[in-house]
Design an enzyme around this catalytic site. Structure first.
Site, short mmCIF file in Angstrom:
data_model
loop_
_atom_site.label_atom_id
_atom_site.label_comp_id
_atom_site.label_asym_id
_atom_site.label_seq_id
_atom_site.Cartn_x
_atom_site.Cartn_y
_atom_site.Cartn_z
CG ASN A 210 -0.18 -0.10 2.50
OD1 ASN A 210 0.55 0.81 2.85
ND2 ASN A 210 -0.31 -1.22 3.22
CE LYS A 289 8.42 -11.82 -14.46
NZ LYS A 289 9.05 -11.32 -15.66
CG ASP A 306 -5.64 -7.08 14.10
OD1 ASP A 306 -4.82 -6.41 14.77
OD2 ASP A 306 -6.64 -6.58 13.58
CG PHE A 323 -2.58 5.57 13.64
CD1 PHE A 323 -1.69 5.41 14.70
CD2 PHE A 323 -2.65 6.82 13.02
CE1 PHE A 323 -0.90 6.47 15.13
CE2 PHE A 323 -1.87 7.88 13.45
CZ PHE A 323 -0.99 7.71 14.50
CE LYS A 337 -10.69 -0.69 11.15
NZ LYS A 337 -10.02 -0.01 10.05
O1 PMT Z 1 2.87 6.11 6.58
P1 PMT Z 1 2.24 7.42 6.17
O2 PMT Z 1 2.35 7.66 4.68
O3 PMT Z 1 2.76 8.57 6.97
O4 PMT Z 1 0.67 7.32 6.44
C1 PMT Z 1 0.21 7.24 7.75
C2 PMT Z 1 -0.98 6.28 7.86
C3 PMT Z 1 -2.15 6.80 7.05
C4 PMT Z 1 -0.57 4.89 7.35
C5 PMT Z 1 -1.32 6.19 9.39
O5 PMT Z 1 -1.66 7.45 9.87
C6 PMT Z 1 -2.46 5.23 9.65
O6 PMT Z 1 -3.63 5.58 9.56
N1 PMT Z 1 -2.10 3.97 9.99
C7 PMT Z 1 -3.04 2.85 10.13
C8 PMT Z 1 -3.17 2.13 8.84
C9 PMT Z 1 -4.11 0.93 8.92
O7 PMT Z 1 -3.72 -0.14 8.54
O8 PMT Z 1 -5.28 1.16 9.47
P2 PMT Z 1 -6.44 0.02 9.70
O9 PMT Z 1 -7.63 0.82 10.05
O10 PMT Z 1 -6.50 -0.88 8.53
O11 PMT Z 1 -5.92 -0.79 10.94
C10 PMT Z 1 -6.26 -0.44 12.28
C11 PMT Z 1 -5.10 -0.73 13.20
O12 PMT Z 1 -4.80 -2.12 13.18
C12 PMT Z 1 -3.81 -0.02 12.83
O13 PMT Z 1 -3.19 0.41 14.03
C13 PMT Z 1 -2.97 -1.10 12.15
O14 PMT Z 1 -1.56 -0.90 12.34
C14 PMT Z 1 -3.45 -2.35 12.86
N2 PMT Z 1 -3.40 -3.58 12.05
C15 PMT Z 1 -4.15 -3.71 10.93
C16 PMT Z 1 -4.15 -4.90 10.24
C17 PMT Z 1 -3.33 -5.96 10.71
N3 PMT Z 1 -3.28 -7.12 10.07
N4 PMT Z 1 -2.61 -5.80 11.82
C18 PMT Z 1 -2.62 -4.64 12.49
O15 PMT Z 1 -1.93 -4.50 13.51
#
Ligand code: PMT
Length: 400
Positions: A210, A289, A306, A323, A337
């Site tokens: 991403n 590949k 997660d 986040f 969340k």
């Molecule tokens: O890196 P930048 O370009 O500065 O951008 C910052 C950002 C937009 C990436 C950051 O501010 C942000 O929002 N990060 C969270 C991205 C995310 O994956 O969000 P989510 O809503 O999908 O996940 C919720 C939380 O679960 C997050 O804390 C994530 O790290 C965590 N997660 C998600 C999926 C997973 N398999 N494991 C996780 O730990």
């Protein structure tokens, strides 16, 4: 010597004889790694030419509120948002009064009103003017508003008087300005931060990922270090310099990130999950590949673990902040969340906008926990990180 790398500083120059020393301040701030822009009042231009400051800072100098050229480059509101620190040196008695009264009829005054950056002033005036109750009252008022007052120094003045009112020496100003970026709010605490994207391989040459740049996570790591924490930064592949003084772990996939997170979270006090973890990975990674001769390619994906919720479940006393990157119903989904992932707090990030969130230098978020919700308006990720770390420290220290 404290580093100012990645710190964005506006040096505001007002009309006093000490204005010539601002040139040295600009140069020394840059020597410490700061990105500097200069704003001059019309009075300052009587003492030092904008061209000198432009040559030193390497950027156009901003002088007038109605300067179309400067506004087209970086307008005053943009400048106010850009800065991590507004350092006004020298600050004349008149300009200090301007700040106290919130006058915005000049560019520097408007930036002071609009900014949420740290603000410091280095007063410079005749000793009689400094001793006048009006000046002392004004400085006290600024101090009460959280403005850092640096100096003044005492000694022989340009006008021949002796006493307090001379601008502090550039080195002292810069040292005190640098100290403003540090606090002891997380002194000795162990903080683990995940940052950047993860990459999930499809074959030896291809992957899904991403747009996360890592900027938010790296800025948080720097802010946590500045707050006195020992920081472990677990990062997916990004193109950023590693913050000095942190322990750094480079990972590629969500699985790598999970293993590193579980290992380091055991000894941590606070875990901050900024990383944009890929939610899915290929069920199997092709050994060779994948051929590109068919028009349609079908890949089966399975859910990745997660990370943040696994870490929270395994470490009950850990303070865990996630986040939530959302493009619709931002706060509602974030609240969901917060609960389902078992977090202490979540930072809701609207990623539908191109000026904030993924890969931008600025961000605007909401802090949500079980008993409060706080909006953090748009500001640089550096500045936002300082504010978020202060909030995390406040909540963490409240509970311990
Ligand atoms: O890196 P930048 O370009 O500065 O951008 C910052 C950002 C937009 C990436 C950051 O501010 C942000 O929002 N990060 C969270 C991205 C995310 O994956 O969000 P989510 O809503 O999908 O996940 C919720 C939380 O679960 C997050 O804390 C994530 O790290 C965590 N997660 C998600 C999926 C997973 N398999 N494991 C996780 O730990």
């Amino acid at each position: 010597m404290c580093s100012l790398s990645n710190k964005r500083i506006i040096v505001g120059v007002t009309g006093g004889i000490a204005a010539y020393k601002s040139a040295e301040i600009v140069r020394r701030l840059q020597d410490r790694g700061a990105d500097v822009r200069v704003v001059m009042t019309p009075g300052a231009e009587e003492f030092i030419r904008p061209l000198t400051m432009q040559a030193l800072s390497g950027h156009p100098v901003h002088c007038g509120l109605l300067d179309e050229k400067a506004e087209a480059g970086m307008g005053h509101i943009e400048l106010a948002r850009w800065a991590d620190l507004l350092l006004i040196a020298p600050a004349t008695a008149d300009f200090i009064a301007t700040m106290v009264h919130g006058r915005a009829d000049n560019l520097l005054g408007a930036i002071y009103l609009a900014t949420s950056a740290l603000v410091a002033v280095a007063p410079a005036m005749n000793q009689g003017m400094w001793r006048h109750p009006a000046s002392l009252d004004n400085v006290e008022k600024l101090n009460q508003r959280g403005v850092t007052i640096i100096g003044p120094d005492s000694g022989i003045q340009a006008c021949g008087d002796t006493g307090p009112g001379r601008m502090e020496q550039p080195d002292t100003i810069i040292n005190q300005a640098s100290d403003m970026f540090t606090s002891k709010s997380l002194q000795g605490k162990k903080v683990v931060i995940t940052a950047g994207p993860t990459r999930e391989a499809l074959d030896p040459v291809r992957y899904i990922s991403n747009h996360s740049s890592g900027k938010m996570g790296y800025a948080l790591a720097t802010a946590a270090l500045d707050a006195g924490a020992d920081v472990v930064l677990i990062s997916g592949p990004v193109n950023l310099s590693i913050p000095e003084r942190c322990q750094y772990l480079s990972v590629i996939s969500a699985n790598d990130m999970l293993l590193a997170s579980l290992e380091y979270a055991k000894k941590a006090d606070i875990f901050i999950a900024t990383a944009a973890v890929a939610d899915y990975r290929a069920v199997s990674i092709a050994e060779n590949k994948i051929k590109s001769d068919s028009d349609v390619l079908t890949v089966n994906f399975e859910k990745n673990p997660d990370i943040v919720s696994t870490v929270a479940t395994a470490n009950e006393s850990l303070f865990v902040v996630g986040f939530a990157a959302e493009s619709t119903g931002v706060e509602n989904y974030a609240k969901g969340k917060l609960k389902t992932k078992g977090l202490n707090a979540i930072i809701a990030n609207d990623i539908s906008r191109s000026d904030i969130g993924f890969n931008s230098d600025d961000n605007e978020v909401s802090w949500i926990d079980t008993d409060s919700s706080i909006a953090f308006s748009k500001r640089s990720k550096t500045q936002l990180s300082r504010d978020l770390i202060a909030q995390i420290a406040h909540k963490y220290n409240d509970q311990h």
